[in-house]
Design a protein around this motif. Structure first.
Motif, mmCIF file in Angstrom:
data_model
loop_
_atom_site.group_PDB
_atom_site.id
_atom_site.type_symbol
_atom_site.label_atom_id
_atom_site.label_comp_id
_atom_site.label_asym_id
_atom_site.label_seq_id
_atom_site.Cartn_x
_atom_site.Cartn_y
_atom_site.Cartn_z
ATOM 1 N N SER A 65 102.072 72.415 36.550
ATOM 2 C CA SER A 65 101.371 72.823 37.764
ATOM 3 C C SER A 65 101.887 72.089 38.983
ATOM 4 C CB SER A 65 99.870 72.574 37.613
ATOM 5 O OG SER A 65 99.601 71.171 37.672
ATOM 6 N N ARG A 66 101.694 72.715 40.137
ATOM 7 C CA ARG A 66 102.018 72.051 41.408
ATOM 8 C C ARG A 66 101.118 70.833 41.622
ATOM 9 N NH1 ARG A 66 106.562 74.151 44.416
ATOM 10 N NH2 ARG A 66 107.093 75.988 43.215
ATOM 11 N N GLN A 67 99.910 70.897 41.101
ATOM 12 C CA GLN A 67 99.012 69.748 41.209
ATOM 13 C C GLN A 67 99.565 68.549 40.434
ATOM 14 O OE1 GLN A 67 96.695 68.652 42.867
ATOM 15 N NE2 GLN A 67 95.350 67.328 41.684
ATOM 16 N N LEU A 117 96.795 76.958 32.719
ATOM 17 C CA LEU A 117 95.440 77.196 32.244
ATOM 18 C C LEU A 117 95.070 76.057 31.302
ATOM 19 C CD1 LEU A 117 92.884 78.847 31.816
ATOM 20 C CD2 LEU A 117 94.119 80.218 30.129
ATOM 21 N N PRO A 118 94.208 75.139 31.735
ATOM 22 C CA PRO A 118 93.872 73.987 30.876
ATOM 23 C C PRO A 118 93.380 74.452 29.514
ATOM 24 C CG PRO A 118 93.010 73.658 33.096
ATOM 25 C CD PRO A 118 93.520 75.070 33.032
ATOM 26 N N PRO A 119 93.994 74.002 28.443
ATOM 27 C CA PRO A 119 93.594 74.449 27.104
ATOM 28 C C PRO A 119 92.189 74.021 26.730
ATOM 29 C CG PRO A 119 95.189 72.652 26.969
ATOM 30 C CD PRO A 119 95.129 73.067 28.400
ATOM 31 N N GLU A 120 91.627 73.049 27.456
ATOM 32 C CA GLU A 120 90.275 72.579 27.142
ATOM 33 C C GLU A 120 89.202 73.594 27.526
ATOM 34 O OE1 GLU A 120 92.895 69.080 28.336
ATOM 35 O OE2 GLU A 120 92.425 71.064 29.121
ATOM 36 N N LEU A 121 89.550 74.551 28.406
ATOM 37 C CA LEU A 121 88.569 75.500 28.897
ATOM 38 C C LEU A 121 88.310 76.602 27.878
ATOM 39 C CD1 LEU A 121 89.610 76.009 32.631
ATOM 40 C CD2 LEU A 121 87.954 74.404 31.673
ATOM 41 N N GLY A 122 87.057 76.984 27.772
ATOM 42 C CA GLY A 122 86.684 78.080 26.897
ATOM 43 C C GLY A 122 85.509 78.838 27.473
ATOM 44 N N GLY A 123 85.182 79.961 26.878
ATOM 45 C CA GLY A 123 84.011 80.714 27.267
ATOM 46 C C GLY A 123 84.017 81.132 28.724
ATOM 47 N N GLU A 124 82.838 80.983 29.374
ATOM 48 C CA GLU A 124 82.705 81.416 30.766
ATOM 49 C C GLU A 124 83.610 80.617 31.702
ATOM 50 O OE1 GLU A 124 79.360 81.877 34.326
ATOM 51 O OE2 GLU A 124 78.719 81.347 32.291
ATOM 52 N N VAL A 157 96.800 75.535 43.303
ATOM 53 C CA VAL A 157 97.657 74.401 42.946
ATOM 54 C C VAL A 157 97.939 74.381 41.445
ATOM 55 C CG1 VAL A 157 96.953 73.026 44.913
ATOM 56 C CG2 VAL A 157 95.695 72.793 42.753
ATOM 57 N N ALA A 158 97.306 75.281 40.693
ATOM 58 C CA ALA A 158 97.641 75.448 39.268
ATOM 59 C C ALA A 158 98.965 76.176 39.085
ATOM 60 C CB ALA A 158 96.538 76.240 38.562
ATOM 61 N N TYR A 160 92.178 72.741 39.854
ATOM 62 C CA TYR A 160 93.361 73.591 39.726
ATOM 63 C C TYR A 160 93.221 74.940 40.440
ATOM 64 C CZ TYR A 160 95.700 70.700 36.136
ATOM 65 O OH TYR A 160 96.343 69.702 35.448
ATOM 66 N N VAL A 161 91.991 75.442 40.591
ATOM 67 C CA VAL A 161 91.832 76.773 41.194
ATOM 68 C C VAL A 161 91.891 76.719 42.714
ATOM 69 C CG1 VAL A 161 90.466 77.616 39.255
ATOM 70 C CG2 VAL A 161 89.296 76.643 41.255
ATOM 71 N N LEU A 162 91.869 75.517 43.315
ATOM 72 C CA LEU A 162 91.883 75.408 44.772
ATOM 73 C C LEU A 162 93.265 75.754 45.316
ATOM 74 C CD1 LEU A 162 89.678 72.247 45.412
ATOM 75 C CD2 LEU A 162 89.039 74.674 45.456
#
Length: 511
Positions: A75-77, A108-115, A182-183, A417-419
Motif C-alpha cells: 500500500s501507499r500507506q 485488503l487487510p486479511p484480518e478483516l471479515g464480515g461487514e 492510501v490502500a 487505509y480507506v482514507l
C-alpha cells in the motif's frame, strides 16, 4: 475487483552472494595490513567476530552488502509510513501522477471479515469510480488552461494539438488521484544495505501500517536467508513488539484533537510552509567557513557567499548531477539550518519525503486524523464546481467508511487505509541550506507537483526575508542556468512552455 488478502509480493533481484562472510572479512580488514577476502573467513570467526561487532555497535561492516528487491502489492500507506520514512534507501516507484489507475488494486487487510470487509471493499471501489469520473471531468478543464498557456489557437500543427490533449489527460489523472485511497497498491524497485534491512526487521512495528510492514519485512528477510542464512541467524535483534514501541506507549490510538489541528493551521498564517526557526547568523557563519576552506581570511562576506552560491562563480550550481556534498566549498552551506511547519496532502508529502536529506517528524495518523473530513483539495479541483462537488462527495464517503469500520471494532491502523490521498498531513521539517538548495531547485520547476511547488515558494520567500543574501541565486534549473549555459531547461521535451527564468520568483502558476 483486484484486492489482495495474501500480503505483499517480494522478489530479491540482485544481491551479494556471501553477505555475512563479506562483513566478517571487512571487520578483519580493520586490523590487518591488507584487505581480507571473504574466502579467508573461518567458522570460528563467523561465530565470534559477527556477534562481537554487532553487539559492540560496529555496524558499518553490515552496510557493504546491498539487496535489491522488486516489491509489489504494497500500500501507499505502508510506503509513506515505513519504507520511505527514513534516509537510508533507494527506490524507484510506480507514479500515480503518470500511470493511469484503470484497475482497482489496493491492499485488503486479511484480518478483516464480515461487514468490515464488505465496508472496506465498497469504499475502495467507490473511490476508484470517483477517480475515473473526476479524471474525465478534469480533462476539459485542464485542456482549456493548457490551450491558453500554449496559445493553441495560434498554432496550426495537429501534432502539437494531440500533444496538448495528451498532456491534459496526464494532468487530469495527476489531480484525480487525490481521491484514491492510501490502500492503493504501489510497485517499486527498493534497494537497501544489509544494515538497513536489519533495522527494518527490528522496527517494523513502529509505524501506522505495522501489520503489513511485518509481513513485508519477514518476506524480505526470508529472501536474504535463502541465499545466506547466516546473515540473520548469526546476528541481529528480534523484531520489536507493538508494546515495546515507545511512541505507542505514550498515547492511545483514536481520533485526532480538532483544537490541536486548528491551532496548527492557524500557525501557518495561510501558507503551506511557515518558517519557525533558523540560525540568526547563518550567512556570517557560512562566509567564515568559506574563508577558512579556501584560505582567504580577508575575503569580505558578499564575495565569500558569491564563491559558493553564485552559479557564475561556482559552476557546480549548473550541473544536473548534485555534487554539493562532495564539494569542500559547498559543504559550508551545512552551517545554516531552517525549520518549517508544513501542511501537505498525503500524496504530496509522499513526494516531499523523498528529499531524504531534508527530514521531517511526521505524525502517527492513528493518533492525529480527526473524525471529520480533513483534506487538502487541489486548486484545479476547487476551481471547477462540478469537480469540487465530486471530490467532496468522495472524500466524505471515505471518512464515513472509516467511521463505520471503527464502529465495527476495526483497529485504527486498518481503518486508515480507506482514507484518500488528499488526507492532510501536518509536520515539522528541517534542513541545511546545502540540501534545501537542491530541493528548491527541483521543486520550483513548473513540472513539480503543485503543492510542493507552492510550499517551496513559501519557504524561499521567508528565508529571503531573513537571509536575502543566501537565496539570491535560488530557483529552478532554468533560472539558475540562464545566461550561463544551454540548454536553460534540463527537462528536455518536458519543458513546461513558460520562460520562468525571465521573472522568477515572480511567477504565477496556472496549473
Amino acid at each position: 475487483m483486484a484486492l489482495i488478502d495474501h500480503g505483499p509480493e517480494v522478489q530479491l533481484r540482485n544481491w551479494f552472494d556471501r553477505p555475512y562472510d563479506d562483513a566478517i572479512a571487512a571487520a578483519r580488514t580493520c586490523y590487518s595490513p591488507r584487505v581480507i577476502d571473504a574466502d579467508e573467513v573461518t567458522d570460528r570467526q563467523r561465530r565470534s567476530i559477527g556477534p562481537l561487532t554487532y553487539q559492540a555497535g560496529h555496524h558499518t561492516v553490515y552496510q557493504h552488502a546491498t539487496f535489491e528487491f522488486a516489491l509489489s502489492g504494497i500500500s501507499r500507506q505502508l510506503v509513506w509510513s515505513f519504507l520511505h520514512s527514513f534516509p537510508f534507501y533507494n527506490t524507484e516507484q510506480q507514479s500515480q501522477r503518470f500511470v493511469k489507475l484503470d484497475e482497482v488494486r489496493a491492499h485488503l487487510p486479511p484480518e478483516l471479515g464480515g461487514e468490515a470487509r464488505e465496508t472496506f471493499v465498497r469504499s475502495v471501489e467507490a473511490s476508484w469510480r470517483a477517480y475515473a469520473e473526476l479524471s474525465k471531468q478534469l480533462e476539459p478543464v485542464v485542456l482549456g488552461l493548457l490551450s491558453e498557456l500554449w496559445r493553441l489557437k495560434k498554432r496550426q500543427s495537429k501534432a502539437f494539438g494531440r500533444s496538448v490533449a495528451k498532456e491534459a489527460e496526464k494532468k487530469a489523472i495527476e489531480t484525480a488521484r487525490y481521491v484514491i485511497p492510501v490502500a492503493c497498491h504501489a510497485a517499486m524497485v527498493y534497494t537497501v544495505s544489509g544494515l538497513t534491512l536489519h533495522r527494518l526487521r527490528r522496527t517494523a512495528a513502529a509505524c501506522d501500517a505495522s501489520r503489513e510492514a511485518r509481513t513485508l519485512v519477514a518476506r524480505m528477510v526470508a529472501e536474504v536467508e535463502r541465499i545466506d542464512p547466516a546473515f540473520f541467524q548469526e546476528i541481529g535483534d528480534a523484531p520489536l513488539e507493538s508494546t515495546e514501541v515507545v511512541e505507542f506507549s505514550l498515547s492511545q490510538a483514536g481520533l485526532g484533537d480538532p483544537a490541536a489541528l486548528e491551532a496548527f493551521d492557524k500557525s501557518l498564517d495561510g501558507r503551506r510552509a511557515r518558517l519557525v526557526d533558523y540560525g540568526l547568523r547563518g550567512p556570517e557563519v557560512i562566509a567564515d567557513a568559506v574563508r577558512q576552506v579556501i584560505g582567504q581570511p580577508d575575503l569580505d562576506d558578499e564575495s565569500a557567499l558569491g564563491c559558493v552560491l553564485d552559479p557564475a562563480r561556482n559552476r557546480r550550481r549548473l550541473e544536473p548531477l548534485d555534487v554539493s556534498a562532495h564539494s569542500p566549498l559547498m559543504r559550508t552551506l551545512h552551517h545554516a539550518n531552517y525549520t518549517f511547519k508544513k501542511k501537505l496532502s498525503h500524496s504530496a508529502d509522499s513526494q516531499d519525503q523523498r528529499h531524504r536529506m531534508v527530514p521531517a517528524s511526521r505524525p502517527l495518523l492513528t493518533r492525529t486524523v480527526p473524525g471529520f473530513v480533513d483534506v487538502v483539495e487541489p486548486e484545479l479541483i476547487a476551481s471547477d464546481p462540478a469537480c469540487h462537488g465530486l471530490f467532496r462527495e468522495s472524500v466524505e464517503a471515505a471518512w464515513e467508511a472509516r467511521g463505520r469500520l471503527l464502529d465495527l471494532g476495526t483497529p485504527p491502523e486498518l481503518a486508515l487505509y480507506v482514507l484518500p490521498n488528499a488526507l492532510a498531513v501536518r509536520f515539522e521539517e528541517s534542513g541545511s541550506m546545502l540540501h534545501l538548495l537542491h530541493k528548491w531547485s527541483m521543486r520550483t520547476c513548473l513540472n513539480a507537483q503543485r503543492e510542493i511547488f507552492d510550499a517551496s515558494l513559501d519557504e524561499i520567500e521567508q528565508v529571503r526575508a531573513v537571509h536575502p543574501q543566501l537565496v539570491k541565486h535560488v530557483g529552478p534549473p532554468c533560472s539558475v542556468r540562464s545566461g550561463l549555459v544551454r540548454p536553460r531547461c534540463t527537462e528536455g521535451s518536458h519543458f513546461c512552455g513558460v520562460p520562468v527564468w525571465r521573472s522568477f520568483p515572480d511567477i504565477q502558476r496556472k496549473i
